[in-house]
Design a protein around this motif. Structure first.
Motif, PDB file in Angstrom:
ATOM      1  N   SER A 245       2.972  16.014  -5.324  1.00 49.27           N
ATOM      2  CA  SER A 245       3.188  17.031  -6.070  1.00 49.27           C
ATOM      3  C   SER A 245       2.193  17.741  -6.779  1.00 49.27           C
ATOM      4  N   PRO A 246       2.444  19.082  -7.105  1.00 51.92           N
ATOM      5  CA  PRO A 246       1.126  19.876  -7.685  1.00 51.92           C
ATOM      6  C   PRO A 246       1.270  19.651  -9.386  1.00 51.92           C
ATOM      7  N   VAL A 247       2.537  19.258  -9.833  1.00 47.41           N
ATOM      8  CA  VAL A 247       2.837  19.025 -11.207  1.00 47.41           C
ATOM      9  C   VAL A 247       2.176  17.976 -11.589  1.00 47.41           C
ATOM     10  N   PRO A 248       1.260  17.997 -12.712  1.00 49.60           N
ATOM     11  CA  PRO A 248       0.381  16.982 -13.404  1.00 49.60           C
ATOM     12  C   PRO A 248       1.407  16.059 -14.163  1.00 49.60           C
ATOM     13  N   GLY A 249       0.977  14.823 -14.244  1.00 53.53           N
ATOM     14  CA  GLY A 249       1.563  13.955 -15.366  1.00 53.53           C
ATOM     15  C   GLY A 249       2.560  12.900 -14.495  1.00 53.53           C
ATOM     16  N   VAL A 250       2.216  12.499 -13.161  1.00 52.54           N
ATOM     17  CA  VAL A 250       3.023  11.551 -12.440  1.00 52.54           C
ATOM     18  C   VAL A 250       1.944  10.740 -11.732  1.00 52.54           C
ATOM     19  N   CYS A 251       2.624   9.688 -11.224  1.00 54.39           N
ATOM     20  CA  CYS A 251       1.864   8.779 -10.235  1.00 54.39           C
ATOM     21  C   CYS A 251       2.800   8.387  -8.906  1.00 54.39           C
ATOM     22  N   HIS A 252       2.082   8.790  -7.890  1.00 51.87           N
ATOM     23  CA  HIS A 252       2.784   8.396  -6.398  1.00 51.87           C
ATOM     24  C   HIS A 252       2.166   7.331  -5.972  1.00 51.87           C
ATOM     25  N   GLY A 253       3.366   6.388  -5.577  1.00 46.82           N
ATOM     26  CA  GLY A 253       2.858   4.919  -5.179  1.00 46.82           C
ATOM     27  C   GLY A 253       3.231   4.517  -3.923  1.00 46.82           C
ATOM     28  N   PHE A 254       2.577   4.280  -2.871  1.00 50.45           N
ATOM     29  CA  PHE A 254       2.807   3.496  -1.333  1.00 50.45           C
ATOM     30  C   PHE A 254       2.140   2.068  -1.617  1.00 50.45           C
ATOM     31  N   PHE A 255       3.134   0.952  -1.666  1.00 50.80           N
ATOM     32  CA  PHE A 255       2.060  -0.317  -1.910  1.00 50.80           C
ATOM     33  C   PHE A 255       3.198  -1.431  -1.758  1.00 50.80           C
ATOM     34  N   LEU A 256       2.449  -2.472  -1.318  1.00 50.77           N
ATOM     35  CA  LEU A 256       3.091  -3.768  -1.177  1.00 50.77           C
ATOM     36  C   LEU A 256       3.442  -4.452  -2.378  1.00 50.77           C
ATOM     37  N   TYR A 257       4.394  -5.164  -2.681  1.00 52.38           N
ATOM     38  CA  TYR A 257       4.447  -5.638  -4.033  1.00 52.38           C
ATOM     39  C   TYR A 257       5.452  -6.880  -3.754  1.00 52.38           C
ATOM     40  N   ALA A 258       5.167  -7.963  -4.869  1.00 51.49           N
ATOM     41  CA  ALA A 258       5.927  -9.085  -4.974  1.00 51.49           C
ATOM     42  C   ALA A 258       6.077  -9.352  -6.630  1.00 51.49           C
ATOM     43  N   THR A 259       4.851  -9.389  -7.425  1.00 54.51           N
ATOM     44  CA  THR A 259       4.556  -9.408  -8.639  1.00 54.51           C
ATOM     45  C   THR A 259       3.470  -8.582  -8.878  1.00 54.51           C
ATOM     46  N   ASP A 260       3.135  -8.519 -10.245  1.00 51.54           N
ATOM     47  CA  ASP A 260       2.010  -7.850 -10.694  1.00 51.54           C
ATOM     48  C   ASP A 260       0.809  -8.522 -10.271  1.00 51.54           C
ATOM     49  N   ASN A 261       0.762  -9.740  -9.884  1.00 48.82           N
ATOM     50  CA  ASN A 261      -0.218 -10.281  -9.179  1.00 48.82           C
ATOM     51  C   ASN A 261      -0.111 -10.428  -7.591  1.00 48.82           C
ATOM     52  N   LEU A 262       0.842  -9.794  -7.173  1.00 49.62           N
ATOM     53  CA  LEU A 262       0.634  -9.915  -5.692  1.00 49.62           C
ATOM     54  C   LEU A 262       0.934  -8.314  -5.198  1.00 49.62           C
TER      55      LEU A 262
END
Length: 384
Positions: A245-262
């Protein structure tokens, strides 16, 4: 001389056909020599045998030459050069469909461990964890490139081309058919909370559209997220073809996740594509292995974008996770590698678009609707 045939009786009582002549006729010429006809047949048969033998010899030699060429060609295909092996995309082994194979790891040493901001963007009442495999969403195939110059996407566990979505179908049913699901979790982020809404997930003009709703106040920020139903991914490779997006103020995420420490992230910060925030946020593509222990230091690498995301072009983002490293690629080229804080446990894969108003990360909230567009995703992985 008149010749005629007659039936005569032989001395043994049999009968035969023979020729006779009157007594006053000239003597009959001697009968034709049978040996001459036999010789001709023998010569003819020898000639035929010679021709057939020559033809068989030619065919044999051609087949022998062709076999050698085919064998050489197969060897060249099955035994790639070292350079090709090092750059070939990871695929599932055809011998063992349940085993993920990655390119050779060239360990460049541990990246410097850095402290990343506590963002609390994923913590919710539902925590991702291992589960039984849900099966492949698609057979091995390729999706075409929207820009015409990106590598093809190949996936066995996951392959979704959103241009195949039929408007007569519902978005949720289409995602479900590909073993994906929409998140609807409230996230206690600071300074502003955000909530993932099903209504902010849509498929428009051949792309999955994840929306952060623009706002002018400080109320809960309406965001969007989709994840794999498979929560037990243990090592693999996932590629996302997306427009930022060209609109400021966001985060795009592509990620692997189980917990905040994984957690293993690729994140795009629309306020900091090309400009950072002092010493707090470096500009560029953010790649992170979150700390494996609470309060620990995360491993992070940031690289300038090879292409400017504000140009709104399709780009490909890949995370490859092995036992010893996480490898990050942009449009098919490796741009980062982390060998510390590599998660040892199963995770899910998630795509999201969110904001919390945190000036040292997502910034925002956006003052207008901001869309992350995803045209296709593909993944190969094993489960644990």
């Amino acid at each position: 001389m008149t010749r005629h045939s007659r039936l005569s009786s032989s001395s043994d009582g049999g009968s035969d056909w023979s020729s006779s002549a009157d007594d006053d006729d000239e003597p009959a010429p001697p009968p034709a020599q049978k040996s001459h006809g036999l010789g001709a047949w023998i010569l003819l048969m020898l000639g035929v045998c010679a021709v057939v033998g020559t033809a068989l010899l030619v065919v044999f030699l051609q087949r022998k030459d062709g076999g050698g060429t085919a064998e050489a060609s197969t060897s060249a295909t099955l035994v790639p050069t070292q350079e090709a092996a090092a750059t070939a995309p990871a695929m599932l082994s055809t011998d063992s469909p349940d085993k993920y194979e990655s390119p050779p790891i060239i360990d460049q040493g541990d990246d410097e461990a850095t402290t990343t901001p506590t963002r609390n963007r994923h913590t919710s009442s539902s925590t991702f964890g291992p589960s039984a495999p849900t099966g492949a969403a698609s057979t091995n195939s390729s999706s075409t490139s929207s820009s015409g110059n990106l590598p093809p996407l190949v996936g066995s566990q996951l392959l979704v081309d959103f241009s195949t979505f039929a408007p007569s179908s519902s978005v949720s049913s289409f995602l479900t058919s590909h073993n994906l699901e929409i998140s609807t979790d409230p996230i206690g982020s600071t300074p502003i909370s955000h909530t993932f809404l099903a209504s902010n997930v849509d498929i428009v003009d051949g792309a999955l559209r994840l929306k952060v709703t623009g706002q002018s106040g400080k109320g809960d920020i309406k965001s969007a997220e989709v994840s794999t139903k498979e929560k037990g991914i243990l090592y693999g490779r996932v590629t996302t073809r997306a427009k930022a997006s060209p609109v400021p103020g966001v985060c795009h995420g592509f990620f692997l996740y189980a917990t905040d420490n994984l957690e293993v992230d690729i994140e795009l910060l629309s306020s900091y594509y090309t400009q950072g925030r002092g010493d707090s946020v470096k500009p560029g593509l953010q790649m992170t292995n979150q700390a494996l222990t609470k309060g620990g230091k995360a491993s992070n690498v940031v690289v300038p974008y090879p292409s400017d995301p504000t140009e709104f072009e399709w780009m490909q983002y890949t995370i490859e996770w092995t036992k010893s490293a996480t490898i990050f690629s942009f449009d098919g080229k490796e741009v980062g590698r982390l060998t510390t804080n590599v998660p040892p446990s199963p995770m899910a894969f998630i795509w999201n678009n969110w904001s919390s108003g945190e000036p040292n990360w997502s910034a925002g909230p956006p003052t207008e609707d901001s869309y992350l567009l995803i045209s296709a995703v593909a993944g190969n992985w094993t489960t644990g």
